[in-house]
Design an enzyme around this catalytic site. Structure first.
Site, PDB file in Angstrom:
ATOM      1  N   TYR A  23     -47.071  10.007 -19.909  1.00 62.10           N
ATOM      2  CA  TYR A  23     -47.174  10.922 -21.043  1.00 62.10           C
ATOM      3  C   TYR A  23     -48.381  10.608 -21.909  1.00 62.10           C
ATOM      4  O   TYR A  23     -49.037   9.577 -21.731  1.00 62.10           O
ATOM      5  CB  TYR A  23     -45.882  10.885 -21.879  1.00 62.10           C
ATOM      6  CG  TYR A  23     -45.718   9.670 -22.765  1.00 62.10           C
ATOM      7  CD1 TYR A  23     -45.436   8.410 -22.238  1.00 62.10           C
ATOM      8  CD2 TYR A  23     -45.859   9.776 -24.151  1.00 62.10           C
ATOM      9  CE1 TYR A  23     -45.296   7.304 -23.061  1.00 62.10           C
ATOM     10  CE2 TYR A  23     -45.710   8.677 -24.981  1.00 62.10           C
ATOM     11  CZ  TYR A  23     -45.428   7.438 -24.430  1.00 62.10           C
ATOM     12  OH  TYR A  23     -45.297   6.352 -25.246  1.00 62.10           O
ATOM     13  N   ARG A  42     -57.141   8.609 -20.089  1.00 56.11           N
ATOM     14  CA  ARG A  42     -55.988   7.700 -20.016  1.00 56.11           C
ATOM     15  C   ARG A  42     -54.853   8.336 -19.214  1.00 56.11           C
ATOM     16  O   ARG A  42     -54.156   7.643 -18.462  1.00 56.11           O
ATOM     17  CB  ARG A  42     -55.510   7.313 -21.426  1.00 56.11           C
ATOM     18  CG  ARG A  42     -54.416   6.249 -21.371  1.00 56.11           C
ATOM     19  CD  ARG A  42     -54.088   5.703 -22.736  1.00 56.11           C
ATOM     20  NE  ARG A  42     -53.500   6.725 -23.589  1.00 56.11           N
ATOM     21  CZ  ARG A  42     -53.239   6.551 -24.872  1.00 56.11           C
ATOM     22  NH1 ARG A  42     -53.499   5.384 -25.452  1.00 56.11           N
ATOM     23  NH2 ARG A  42     -52.710   7.523 -25.597  1.00 56.11           N
ATOM     24  N   ARG A  91     -30.789  12.092  -5.196  1.00 57.01           N
ATOM     25  CA  ARG A  91     -31.407  11.002  -5.954  1.00 57.01           C
ATOM     26  C   ARG A  91     -31.673   9.817  -5.030  1.00 57.01           C
ATOM     27  O   ARG A  91     -30.762   9.346  -4.344  1.00 57.01           O
ATOM     28  CB  ARG A  91     -30.470  10.572  -7.089  1.00 57.01           C
ATOM     29  CG  ARG A  91     -31.004   9.425  -7.919  1.00 57.01           C
ATOM     30  CD  ARG A  91     -29.924   8.892  -8.860  1.00 57.01           C
ATOM     31  NE  ARG A  91     -30.432   7.797  -9.661  1.00 57.01           N
ATOM     32  CZ  ARG A  91     -30.495   6.527  -9.266  1.00 57.01           C
ATOM     33  NH1 ARG A  91     -30.099   6.191  -8.048  1.00 57.01           N
ATOM     34  NH2 ARG A  91     -30.961   5.595 -10.073  1.00 57.01           N
ATOM     35  N   HIS A  93     -34.623   6.248  -4.848  1.00 56.57           N
ATOM     36  CA  HIS A  93     -35.736   5.616  -5.557  1.00 56.57           C
ATOM     37  C   HIS A  93     -37.102   5.991  -4.985  1.00 56.57           C
ATOM     38  O   HIS A  93     -38.015   6.332  -5.719  1.00 56.57           O
ATOM     39  CB  HIS A  93     -35.591   4.082  -5.523  1.00 56.57           C
ATOM     40  CG  HIS A  93     -34.553   3.562  -6.460  1.00 56.57           C
ATOM     41  ND1 HIS A  93     -33.243   3.983  -6.438  1.00 56.57           N
ATOM     42  CD2 HIS A  93     -34.633   2.643  -7.462  1.00 56.57           C
ATOM     43  CE1 HIS A  93     -32.568   3.358  -7.371  1.00 56.57           C
ATOM     44  NE2 HIS A  93     -33.383   2.537  -8.013  1.00 56.57           N
ATOM     45  N   LYS A 138     -49.235   4.521 -19.440  1.00 61.37           N
ATOM     46  CA  LYS A 138     -48.432   5.107 -20.512  1.00 61.37           C
ATOM     47  C   LYS A 138     -47.261   5.838 -19.858  1.00 61.37           C
ATOM     48  O   LYS A 138     -47.298   7.047 -19.622  1.00 61.37           O
ATOM     49  CB  LYS A 138     -49.293   6.038 -21.378  1.00 61.37           C
ATOM     50  CG  LYS A 138     -48.657   6.358 -22.724  1.00 61.37           C
ATOM     51  CD  LYS A 138     -49.696   6.909 -23.675  1.00 61.37           C
ATOM     52  CE  LYS A 138     -49.103   7.511 -24.934  1.00 61.37           C
ATOM     53  NZ  LYS A 138     -48.458   6.571 -25.837  1.00 61.37           N
ATOM     54  N   GLU A 170     -49.279  -6.506 -28.483  1.00 58.03           N
ATOM     55  CA  GLU A 170     -49.396  -5.262 -29.261  1.00 58.03           C
ATOM     56  C   GLU A 170     -48.044  -4.972 -29.880  1.00 58.03           C
ATOM     57  O   GLU A 170     -47.091  -5.740 -29.717  1.00 58.03           O
ATOM     58  CB  GLU A 170     -49.842  -4.107 -28.357  1.00 58.03           C
ATOM     59  CG  GLU A 170     -48.860  -3.807 -27.237  1.00 58.03           C
ATOM     60  CD  GLU A 170     -49.272  -2.638 -26.345  1.00 58.03           C
ATOM     61  OE1 GLU A 170     -50.030  -1.777 -26.810  1.00 58.03           O
ATOM     62  OE2 GLU A 170     -48.809  -2.595 -25.193  1.00 58.03           O
ATOM     63  N   LEU A 194     -51.338  -1.328 -23.889  1.00 62.16           N
ATOM     64  CA  LEU A 194     -51.781   0.047 -23.668  1.00 62.16           C
ATOM     65  C   LEU A 194     -53.163   0.174 -24.297  1.00 62.16           C
ATOM     66  O   LEU A 194     -53.362  -0.271 -25.440  1.00 62.16           O
ATOM     67  CB  LEU A 194     -50.822   1.046 -24.319  1.00 62.16           C
ATOM     68  CG  LEU A 194     -51.238   2.490 -24.062  1.00 62.16           C
ATOM     69  CD1 LEU A 194     -50.843   2.916 -22.648  1.00 62.16           C
ATOM     70  CD2 LEU A 194     -50.636   3.439 -25.069  1.00 62.16           C
TER      71      LEU A 194
HETATM   72  C1  LIG Z   1     -47.214   0.470 -26.536  1.00 63.47           C
HETATM   73  C2  LIG Z   1     -48.249   1.237 -27.274  1.00 63.47           C
HETATM   74  N1  LIG Z   1     -49.375   0.611 -27.677  1.00 63.47           N
HETATM   75  C3  LIG Z   1     -50.339   1.243 -28.364  1.00 63.47           C
HETATM   76  C4  LIG Z   1     -50.203   2.582 -28.709  1.00 63.47           C
HETATM   77  C5  LIG Z   1     -51.292   3.261 -29.488  1.00 63.47           C
HETATM   78  O1  LIG Z   1     -52.025   4.128 -28.673  1.00 63.47           O
HETATM   79  P1  LIG Z   1     -52.815   5.372 -29.282  1.00 63.47           P
HETATM   80  O2  LIG Z   1     -53.739   4.821 -30.319  1.00 63.47           O
HETATM   81  O3  LIG Z   1     -53.544   5.951 -28.133  1.00 63.47           O
HETATM   82  O4  LIG Z   1     -51.798   6.285 -29.867  1.00 63.47           O
HETATM   83  C6  LIG Z   1     -49.066   3.279 -28.310  1.00 63.47           C
HETATM   84  C7  LIG Z   1     -48.911   4.697 -28.648  1.00 63.47           C
HETATM   85  O5  LIG Z   1     -47.914   5.317 -28.417  1.00 63.47           O
HETATM   86  C8  LIG Z   1     -48.061   2.604 -27.575  1.00 63.47           C
HETATM   87  O6  LIG Z   1     -46.944   3.228 -27.171  1.00 63.47           O
END
Ligand SMILES: Cc1ncc(COP(=O)(O)O)c(C=O)c1O
Length: 271
Positions: A23, A42, A91, A93, A138, A170, A194
């Protein structure tokens, strides 16, 4: 294009059954998407990591998103994009031999930040990073992030900051920055975080306002002793952190580097 309440997805969609999807959340300022190219790159990276082919969507999505803005008469909003491996029966995997991916695109209202978040800063808690080794994808598979955010809420904090092997990675839905004697630091990009679009914008902005940046991880103890800390995301933009667990960060107020970067960020986003 249908009204939200009429939009439906099969119960056999693999996004629903397995979290088998990727997403994006893209913010529009004044009717313009911020860093749309970076979000599309991304999405492509996430889709490749999940072995999902984007196909024509890669070209069609920007126009589709713009149409949604216009038809809903929206200027300032978030746009949610979800792409799953689609409906498969029965269903199982392993990938189905044939499945048509499901694409969902919908505007998402911008949540207002908690009272005083920008002026006073927010509290964060630290938690072990229990996620997998491909946090750069993501994925809609967000259970560890959700459990962490809920724990933060239950402890009266805005965000949960993850610690892996002693290093701050993060937040549960944000990237984390700290300032040590004028030098800005954040975890390097790679599979443990991310690659935030806001993070990357702030990394680029740092040099334009004369701030030295190191893409180098720091420990939780170092974060607690930092002069300043802040988090970044599409929805939170640049938000000061003034407390981690029971430790005050710096003077317990948003710091000057944070505020300059926030101002610079809003300048380019709104500009
Ligand atoms: C785990 C994680 N880290 C960092 C971010 C920040 O990313 P962005 O600046 O692209 O929104 C997000 C955004 O949803 C996230 O889910």
């Amino acid at each position: 294009m249908v009204p939200l309440e009429q939009a439906q997805v099969s119960v056999e969609d693999r996004g629903f059954l397995f979290g088998d999807g990727v997403y994006e959340v893209i913010r529009a300022y004044g009717g313009h998407f911020f860093e749309l190219g970076a979000h599309m790159r991304r999405l492509q990276h996430s889709a490749e990591g999940a072995r999902l082919a984007l196909g024509a969507i890669a070209e069609d999505l920007p126009a589709l998103m713009r149409r949604l803005l216009v038809q809903n008469d929206l200027q300032d909003t978030n746009m949610y994009v979800q792409y799953t491996r689609g409906v498969a029966h029965p269903r199982a995997h392993a990938f189905p031999s044939e499945a048509k991916p499901t694409l969902l695109v919908m505007p998402l209202a911008i949540h207002s930040l908690p009272e005083g978040a920008v002026n006073k800063g927010v509290r964060a808690i630290s938690l072990p990073d229990l996620r997998w080794q491909r946090c750069d994808i993501k994925s809609t598979m967000l259970l560890p992030n959700i459990l962490a955010k809920q724990q933060a809420r239950e402890r009266g904090a805005f965000e949960a900051i993850f610690v892996r092997d002693g290093l701050v990675t993060e937040g549960s839905s944000t990237n984390t920055f700290a300032v040590f004697q004028g030098i800005l630091a954040t975890h390097s990009s790679g599979p443990h975080i991310l690659g935030g679009v806001t993070r990357d914008a702030v990394v680029r902005l740092a040099s334009t306002i004369g701030v030295v940046l190191r893409e180098e991880a720091f420990t939780l103890e170092q974060l607690c002793q930092a002069d300043e800390a802040f988090l970044t995301s599409t929805t939170s933009e640049v938000l000061p952190i003034t407390q981690v667990d029971d430790r005050r960060i710096g003077h317990g107020r948003p710091g000057p580097v944070t505020l300059r970067l926030r101002e610079a960020f809003l300048g380019i986003a709104r500009g």
